[in-house]
Design a protein around this motif. Structure first.
Motif, mmCIF file in Angstrom:
data_model
loop_
_atom_site.group_PDB
_atom_site.id
_atom_site.type_symbol
_atom_site.label_atom_id
_atom_site.label_comp_id
_atom_site.label_asym_id
_atom_site.label_seq_id
_atom_site.Cartn_x
_atom_site.Cartn_y
_atom_site.Cartn_z
ATOM 1 N N TYR A 1 22.079 13.551 6.499
ATOM 2 C CA TYR A 1 22.710 13.625 8.081
ATOM 3 C C TYR A 1 23.474 12.326 8.223
ATOM 4 O O TYR A 1 24.359 12.305 9.272
ATOM 5 N N THR A 2 22.793 11.112 7.986
ATOM 6 C CA THR A 2 23.377 9.755 8.566
ATOM 7 C C THR A 2 24.686 9.669 7.957
ATOM 8 O O THR A 2 25.751 9.046 8.353
ATOM 9 N N GLU B 1 27.309 12.094 9.525
ATOM 10 C CA GLU B 1 27.837 11.430 10.793
ATOM 11 C C GLU B 1 28.718 10.264 10.604
ATOM 12 O O GLU B 1 29.732 10.000 11.413
ATOM 13 N N GLU C 1 31.893 11.494 9.280
ATOM 14 C CA GLU C 1 32.704 11.860 10.478
ATOM 15 C C GLU C 1 33.399 10.818 11.290
ATOM 16 O O GLU C 1 34.514 11.134 11.561
ATOM 17 N N THR D 1 32.970 17.321 7.492
ATOM 18 C CA THR D 1 33.036 16.106 8.091
ATOM 19 C C THR D 1 34.382 16.078 8.770
ATOM 20 O O THR D 1 34.855 15.285 9.424
ATOM 21 N N LYS E 1 24.226 9.880 15.366
ATOM 22 C CA LYS E 1 23.968 10.419 16.684
ATOM 23 C C LYS E 1 22.680 11.195 16.370
ATOM 24 O O LYS E 1 22.190 11.489 17.703
ATOM 25 N N SER E 2 22.369 11.714 15.690
ATOM 26 C CA SER E 2 21.081 12.609 15.371
ATOM 27 C C SER E 2 19.990 11.907 15.295
ATOM 28 O O SER E 2 20.135 10.719 14.791
#
Length: 227
Positions: A71-72, A75, A78, A113, A148-149
């Motif tokens: 997930y990093t 993001e 993205e 993404t 962000k997560s």
């Protein structure tokens, strides 16, 4: 030539989060890059070519990600997607992301993404190895301006994407860390960073600045301009 057998001159420019270091390099030769130049990459169609082809004729920002389910990494990519192509074209710089999964995952990750620039995979991870990218994590403390997560919500999202994926796999070695390098034209290394953990990405604004590309603002708060 004697200069091509010497160690590259480097200047440490900072420590990025949990112990990671970044170096500005001032040499036409870098031994790690020479070792990696002949390693093979695949594009989204499965076509293979050498790593050195990416930077033979122009400067390139090359970002190595951990795996496509991370997930990093998602993001971070993205935010890489927000860089206008016109900024890169004006500076004559290529922006490239390299993963370590099967090439079959490239298109899905780009769609997820919104990433419109170049992306390839090094399934054998031999480029990661030759460039000295780390295995394992020294710490998982958060600190990246592009993530962000939090750990729990991000991990849940990663697991859910793995379950929904047509090919249920990790889309790369979960222990493999990534990094960033600015190279070219030819065998010149301008900047090199090896991530120490999943949050240890180089701020994108720094990568753009070191490559001579116009920077953009990635913060969540409105930017205050002095007039």
């Amino acid at each position: 030539m004697a200069s091509e057998s010497s160690t590259p001159v480097t200047q440490q420019i900072g420590r990025n989060m949990e112990g990671g270091s970044a170096e500005l390099c001032t040499s036409l030769y870098h031994p790690d890059l020479e070792l990696a130049a002949g390693c093979l990459l695949r594009d989204r169609s499965g076509r293979s070519f050498q790593f050195g082809d990416l930077y033979r004729d122009s400067k390139a920002i090359i970002v190595f990600v951990r795996n496509f389910l991370c997930y990093t990494c998602k993001e971070y990519v993205e935010d890489l997607a927000k860089i206008p192509k016109s900024f890169l074209e004006k500076a004559d710089v290529r922006l490239i992301v390299i993963g370590q999964s099967s090439y079959l995952h490239i298109q899905q990750f780009c769609s997820l993404t919104g990433y419109p620039h170049e992306m390839y995979v090094n399934t054998d991870r031999d480029i990661y190895t030759k460039l000295g990218m780390k295995k394992g994590e020294t710490s998982t403390s958060s600190g990246s301006p592009h993530v962000k997560s939090n750990f729990i919500s991000g991990s849940i999202k990663s697991i859910w994407r793995a379950i929904k994926s047509p090919a249920f796999d990790f889309q790369g070695d979960p222990a493999q860390q990534g990094g960033s390098v600015i190279v070219g034209p030819g065998n010149r290394v301008h900047f090199l960073h090896r991530d120490m953990n999943r949050y240890n990405h180089v701020p994108i604004s720094s990568l753009l600045r070191y490559a001579g590309v116009q920077t953009i603002y990635f913060g969540n708060k409105p930017q205050i301009l002095e007039v």
